[in-house]
Structures are given as structure tokens and as C-alpha cells.
Design an enzyme around this catalytic site. Structure first.
Site, PDB file in Angstrom:
ATOM      1  N   ARG A   1       0.830  -1.201   0.000  1.00 49.94           N
ATOM      2  CA  ARG A   1       0.000   0.000   0.000  1.00 49.94           C
ATOM      3  C   ARG A   1       0.866   1.253   0.000  1.00 49.94           C
ATOM      4  NH1 ARG A   1      -4.594  -1.544   4.568  1.00 49.94           N
ATOM      5  NH2 ARG A   1      -5.248  -3.515   3.616  1.00 49.94           N
TER       6      ARG A   1
ATOM      7  N   ARG B   1       2.587   1.319  10.075  1.00 47.01           N
ATOM      8  CA  ARG B   1       2.030   1.738   8.785  1.00 47.01           C
ATOM      9  C   ARG B   1       3.098   1.593   7.706  1.00 47.01           C
ATOM     10  NH1 ARG B   1      -2.763   4.351   8.110  1.00 47.01           N
ATOM     11  NH2 ARG B   1      -2.848   4.841  10.330  1.00 47.01           N
TER      12      ARG B   1
ATOM     13  N   GLU C   1      -5.928  -0.369  15.536  1.00 45.56           N
ATOM     14  CA  GLU C   1      -6.651  -1.370  14.748  1.00 45.56           C
ATOM     15  C   GLU C   1      -5.726  -2.483  14.268  1.00 45.56           C
ATOM     16  OE1 GLU C   1      -7.422  -3.066  10.961  1.00 45.56           O
ATOM     17  OE2 GLU C   1      -6.972  -0.942  10.717  1.00 45.56           O
TER      18      GLU C   1
ATOM     19  N   SER D   1     -10.088  -5.519  10.645  1.00 44.40           N
ATOM     20  CA  SER D   1     -11.416  -5.005  10.308  1.00 44.40           C
ATOM     21  C   SER D   1     -12.196  -6.140   9.670  1.00 44.40           C
ATOM     22  CB  SER D   1     -11.323  -3.836   9.320  1.00 44.40           C
ATOM     23  OG  SER D   1     -10.855  -2.667   9.952  1.00 44.40           O
TER      24      SER D   1
ATOM     25  N   ARG E   1       1.634  -5.561  13.037  1.00 42.94           N
ATOM     26  CA  ARG E   1       1.084  -4.957  14.253  1.00 42.94           C
ATOM     27  C   ARG E   1       1.001  -5.975  15.388  1.00 42.94           C
ATOM     28  NH1 ARG E   1      -3.356  -0.375  12.375  1.00 42.94           N
ATOM     29  NH2 ARG E   1      -1.985   0.630  10.849  1.00 42.94           N
TER      30      ARG E   1
END
Length: 426
Positions: free
Chosen positions: A261, A276, A348, A351, A390
């Protein structure tokens, strides 16, 4: 993609729901195009009927030996007009689809309204925040001191927002991948898949990544290919343009893949460490469900993702996203948020989303019930089961010891050759 008939018949409702998402849209162009489409369709249908009747008359005239050249000439003009209308209809259809591709999914009625992430509603928590009798260190500091993470060497190789895992660090990430895959396949009923890590434009359009989020993707120069931002893309498109049998649903899949990403627009936000990254590993859950059971499937998927965190002994909470925080394709989403001791905040880690028939319409994935000829669109669901970087960060921070070592969660030790901690004696 929303059903165009549904949008046309419920325009005011759609506008209201988009406003709850924090987006102001206009459907005036859509309504105008739909009106033109209906007018041209009616005209084309009438001309086809006229042509069919004329064809029968021509056959009768020829059978009687009479001249039909004038009628044939007229019908040639009619055929040309039909062709022109068909081309116009194709052009209008493309414009309508272009509008529909930019409209997000409609939030489910159970989704709380809100203006930002602060309005997300906490559903439950697991465990307690870990307590320390010494100053807590960040995972990037711990990783550097233990020699298992190196961001400087990654920057030389690729640039910022990349990491090199070394020794026990690489072993820890690999152990987590195998651990998660084993739980999801052996206990939770998912079929393991190794999909392509590259996807074409049609697949990314099917999931809703294109055209709206092209700036977040890495495109291969000279090709209509992109590096996948998540395994959701190839898994969702396993049945692109196919019709499934209702009896085969739900179909559940799990895949480990690297993800890529650009994180456009997020510069300066959570850029330290593993939080990130431009490249990261993830175990993804995917389900194709009957419409009437998709929200039960969402609860199962969320529970399955939670099980990973519970087994690792990590403190987390579950929140349901409010309307304004929903992803583009989501009708309802649960976020699992890990507690990060150094940052002193929840972050987070997964999801889990029910997209309803939104993606299925874009990718044309349907199913047929026994005894019925009409097909319906499946409901698609996806969720992280879970993100690896994470998880590593949370383990390093949550299980750090005063002597600089890090304890390995008990259920992970068999995947680490029995190792009980990183640093110090095993």
C-alpha cells in the site's frame, strides 16, 4: 456497486445515507441519464417490433411475387436507427456505471451514526492492559536492541516504511503466520488459498479499490496490473463472473499474503516502526454467504479473528464503526483494536466487514437456489485474521521484560521451537 434500480427508486434515502457517511452526493445526473436510457430503450423496442412485423410482411410479399424493395429500404433505415440507439444506450450505460462506481455502500441499519472515529461504539474487551514496573519501550527500540528488526537497512534497500526482520524476528513473524493459518483451517473451517500477489484492474474494481483508491495502490509500469493491497482482492475474485449453487454457501477461505500500500495521504501518521508500512504480511479471512445469513457470518468471522488475539493473550477491544468511519465497500464493520503499551492507545489490528452484495455486483458473483431459475447476488465478507506486523509490535511491547527480553506467548512457543523468550536464556 449499488443496484441502479434501487438507487433510482430510493434516491432521497441514498443521499441521506451518504450524508451520514460524511459524503455529499448528487444523483441529478444519474436520474437524467436513467431517463434518457428508458426513452432510448422504449424507442429501440418499438423499432425492433416494427422491423419484425415488416420482415414478416416482406416474406409474404415475396411469396406472392410482389415487389418488397421499398419496404426493405425502409427497414434498412430502421436497422440503422436501432444500431445508433444501441450505441447510444451503451454509452449511457457506461456513464451510469461510472456514477455508480463512485457511490459507497449503504450502511446497515444497525450501524451507529457518527461524524468520525471518535463516534465508533465499543462492543466488548478482552483481558486487561498490561502493567509494568519499569519504563515501557517502543517496539522499534526493543527490536533494534534485540537485533531482530532493522529499519535503517530496509531504508537503504527500498526507502522509508519498510522493515528487515532478522533472526528471531523473522522466526516470530513466520511462527505467527503458521499459527494463524492452523487455527483458521483446523478449527474455524476456512480453506487455505495461496493466490496471486498481483491483480488486474477488473479484480480491483470488483472489490472497490478502483477507481476511487488508485492513489493507494502500487501499479506495475507497462502493465494493467497492481500489487495487491490485501488478499481480499484475489479472494473476492475467485468466483468473478460465476454462478454458485446456494447449497455450497457459505464458502470460507483464508490466505497469507504480503500486502502493498502506498498509504497516500497518511504521511506523518503512525510512521514509526511496524504500524504503517508500504509492505506488510497479513492473514486474511474471506466468506461468500447467502444474503439472509451474512450478518451471522460477520459475527463468526469477527469471533474467529478475536480467537487469535485471545490465544496470544493480547489485550484488545472490539468496536463497531460508525457511518462516517466505514470503508467504501462496507455495510457494517467491526474493528479489533490492540492495546499498544508504549503509545498508550488502541490500534486497529483487524477489520471484519460485511459488504452485502456491493462487491458481488461489481464482480458479478451470483448464486442460484434449488428449484429457481432466477439468480441472486451473494454477500461477500472479509476480515484480517490478523495483520502480522502490528501483532509483532504488540507482542514486543506487551510482553517486554525489564532485562530487555521479550516473552513468547505460550501457544506460539511450539512454532518457535519451544523458545520461551527472545533475548537472555531460552
Amino acid at each position: 456497486m449499488l443496484d441502479p434500480k434501487y438507487v433510482l427508486e430510493n434516491a432521497d434515502f441514498i443521499i441521506k445515507k451518504m450524508k451520514a457517511r460524511g459524503q455529499k452526493i448528487s444523483l441529478d445526473a444519474f436520474k437524467k441519464l436513467s431517463g434518457e436510457k428508458k426513452k432510448h430503450q422504449l424507442r429501440a423496442e418499438n423499432l425492433r417490433s416494427e422491423r419484425n412485423k415488416a420482415s414478416q410482411l416482406v416474406a409474404q410479399l415475396k411469396k406472392k411475387g410482389k415487389d418488397a424493395s421499398s419496404l426493405i429500404s425502409d427497414m434498412k433505415k430502421v436497422s440503422e436507427e436501432i444500431k445508433r440507439l444501441e450505441e447510444k444506450l451503451k454509452e449511457i450505460e457506461e456513464k451510469l456505471n461510472k456514477v455508480l462506481l463512485t457511490i459507497p455502500n449503504v450502511p446497515h441499519e444497525s450501524v451507529p451514526e457518527g461524524q468520525n472515529s471518535e463516534d465508533n461504539v465499543e462492543v466488548r474487551r478482552f483481558g486487561k492492559q498490561p502493567k509494568f514496573s519499569f519504563p515501557v519501550k517502543a517496539h522499534w527500540e526493543i527490536g533494534k536492541r534485540l537485533g531482530i528488526l532493522n529499519f535503517e537497512r530496509a531504508a537503504k534497500i527500498a526507502g522509508s516504511r519498510f522493515a528487515v526482520y532478522l533472526g528471531r524476528g523473522a522466526q516470530l513473524e513466520r511462527a505467527l503466520i503458521n499459527f494463524m493459518l492452523d487455527i483458521h483451517t483446523r478449527k474455524n473451517g476456512y480453506q487455505e488459498v495461496i493466490p496471486p500477489f498481483i491483480a488486474n484492474e477488473k479484480s480491483l474494481t470488483g472489490t472497490g479499490n478502483l477507481p476511487k483508491f488508485e492513489n493507494d495502490l502500487f501499479k506495475l509500469r507497462g502493465y494493467h496490473w497492481y500489487m495487491i493491497p490485501t488478499a481480499e482482492v484475489p479472494l473476492t475474485n475467485l468466483y468473478q463472473e460465476e454462478i454458485l449453487e446456494a447449497e455450497s454457501l457459505p464458502k470460507r477461505f483464508v490466505a497469507y499474503t504480503p500486502c502493498f500500500r502506498r498509504e497516500a495521504g497518511s504521511y506523518g501518521k503512525d510512521i514509526r516502526g511496524l504500524i504503517r508500512q508500504h509492505q506488510f504480511n497479513k492473514v486474511e479471512l474471506m466468506s461468500f454467504s447467502l444474503p439472509e445469513s451474512s450478518y451471522d457470518e460477520l459475527e463468526k468471522m469477527t469471533s474467529d479473528a478475536e480467537e487469535i488475539l485471545k490465544r496470544l493473550g493480547l489485550h484488545y477491544r472490539v468496536v463497531v464503526l460508525c457511518t462516517a468511519d466505514l470503508g467504501f465497500a462496507g455495510a457494517k464493520t467491526y474493528d479489533l483494536e490492540l492495546w499498544m503499551p508504549f503509545q498508550k492507545k488502541y490500534m486497529e489490528i483487524s477489520s471484519c466487514t460485511n459488504c452485502g452484495d456491493f462487491q458481488a455486483r461489481r464482480a458479478n458473483i451470483r448464486f442460484k437456489r434449488e428449484g429457481r431459475s432466477k439468480t441472486e447476488f451473494v454477500h461477500t465478507l472479509n476480515g484480517s485474521g490478523v495483520a502480522l506486523g502490528r501483532t509483532v509490535a504488540a507482542i514486543l511491547e506487551s510482553f517486554q521484560n525489564e532485562d530487555g527480553s521479550v516473552a513468547i506467548p505460550e501457544e506460539l512457543r511450539p512454532y518457535m521451537g519451544g523458545l520461551k523468550r527472545i533475548g537472555g536464556e531460552p
